[in-house]
Design a protein around this motif. Structure first.
Motif, PDB file in Angstrom:
ATOM      1  N   GLU A  59       0.844  -1.185   0.000  1.00 21.97           N
ATOM      2  CA  GLU A  59       0.000   0.000   0.000  1.00 21.97           C
ATOM      3  C   GLU A  59       0.882   1.237   0.000  1.00 21.97           C
ATOM      4  O   GLU A  59       2.094   1.145   0.223  1.00 21.97           O
ATOM      5  N   ASN A  79      -7.051   2.028   2.510  1.00 17.82           N
ATOM      6  CA  ASN A  79      -5.800   1.273   2.316  1.00 17.82           C
ATOM      7  C   ASN A  79      -5.883  -0.080   3.017  1.00 17.82           C
ATOM      8  O   ASN A  79      -5.395  -1.096   2.491  1.00 17.82           O
ATOM      9  N   LEU A  83      -5.539  -3.482   0.922  1.00 19.41           N
ATOM     10  CA  LEU A  83      -4.452  -4.425   1.214  1.00 19.41           C
ATOM     11  C   LEU A  83      -5.014  -5.823   1.477  1.00 19.41           C
ATOM     12  O   LEU A  83      -4.461  -6.824   1.026  1.00 19.41           O
TER      13      LEU A  83
END
Ligand SMILES: *Cc1c(COP(=O)(O)O)cnc(C)c1O
Length: 341
Positions: A59, A79, A83
């Motif tokens: 990320e 994020n 991920l």
């Protein structure tokens, strides 16, 4: 707290180790509690799955100072989610989404002296990543994983003003249909290195990749999504299952609609339509928006009406509005800006 003695405005986008990094290990089916560590180096078995079969995802986000001296991060929940999505596609143990934000905050807090001061244009880049660590030689997913977060101060993306770039239509493909283009995996970047080095040698800043199946629709560049502005002021962003869902792009679509009252379309964009647009840009965490002035289509230039001198008025407004939201000069939608405390 004392900021490090760094020439903030002359930093480039390169790695500079900071004091602490976060590490958590997955073993016997569970993640450990995680910790901040000093050593920037990793020692792994030579046969670790990450080395042999590229089982790794990552990320990218940034921490920056606001005018009132707070340090903040932008939409880290997205994020965390992305991920975990990336990890599942490579059969990896996802790092728990509910621990991700805390881990990022701990890491930034431990490196506060490296967060560039407000107004420098620089930021603390945060790179969370996950990899398969145990030895495998037969092709199979690892059973042990390392989740790690490193931070590094990086300079302003544009030094001396936002300048339009010249890009080319690539004859290489970035992502296959039903492949891995929609996840943030190192493997997508490994195969983009050769085409980007060649493009740079030819004098282009980026590659425009078209859809691999038909080569008739716009996908993205190696690391940024496209934005198009129509002559009547609509924001159009390409839709495809092989495009990485940029958080900046999703935020800009929201800002265009809810802050600027623009019409927004997320749909397939035929390459044929490109000469019709008034403004074109790229978006991602680092530059927010990077305007495009010219696109080379196999030796024939498509000149974007907004030109090579400066960013067009609509993208300029969009870029400034998002930056104002990120830096808390305009009120952000609920949950977008997280303060490091
Ligand atoms: C990271 C990335 C982007 C930009 O995503 P942001 O979340 O906006 O930083 C776009 N395309 C690709 C291929 C990427 O890896």
């Amino acid at each position: 707290m004392a900021k490090k003695n760094i020439d903030w405005s002359n930093l480039s986008f390169s790695y500079m180790p900071t004091d602490k990094r976060y590490v958590s290990m997955f073993k016997d089916g569970a993640w450990d509690e995680g910790a901040l560590v000093d050593d920037p180096n990793i020692v792994l078995n030579e046969c670790a799955c990450v080395f042999q079969y590229a089982q790794t995802v990552f990320e990218g986000l940034k921490a920056y100072e606001t005018e009132d001296g707070r340090t903040v991060i932008f939409r880290p929940d997205l994020n965390a989610q992305r991920l975990a999505d990336s990890a599942r596609r490579l059969s990896m143990a996802p790092f728990p989404e509910d621990r991700f934000i805390d881990a990022v905050k701990q890491t930034v807090k431990a490196n506060l002296d490296y967060v560039p001061p407000y107004g420098s244009g620089a930021s603390l880049y945060i790179r969370p990543f996950l990899m398969g660590t145990n030895a495998v030689i037969g092709v199979q997913p690892a059973t042990e994983y390392m989740f790690r977060i490193l931070t590094t101060p990086v300079g302003p993306y544009f030094k001396g003003g936002v300048k339009p770039i010249y890009i080319k239509v690539s004859d290489y493909d970035r992502a296959a249909p039903h492949g891995t283009g929609h996840i943030k995996a190192g493997l997508n970047y490994a195969m983009s290195l050769y085409p980007i080095v060649k493009a740079h040698e030819e004098g282009f800043a980026e590659n425009m990749y078209l859809d691999a199946a038909t080569r008739t629709y716009v996908e993205e560049t190696g690391g940024a999504n496209f934005l198009f502005v129509t002559k009547d002021g609509k924001l159009v962003t390409p839709k495809s299952d092989s495009i990485l869902p940029s958080i900046t792009r999703r935020s800009l679509m929201y800002v265009a609609e809810h802050y600027l009252g623009m019409e927004v379309e997320h749909r397939p964009v035929p390459f044929e339509e490109v000469p019709e647009f008034a403004e074109i840009g790229l978006c991602g965490t680092a530059a927010v928006i990077s305007p495009i002035g010219k696109i080379s289509d196999h030796g024939k230039d498509i000149c974007v009406p907004s030109g090579m001198d400066e960013i067009g008025p609509v993208l300029k407004k969009l870029r400034e509005t998002l930056i104002n939201i990120q830096e808390c000069r305009i009120e952000a939608p609920e949950g977008w800006v997280h303060v490091i405390e």
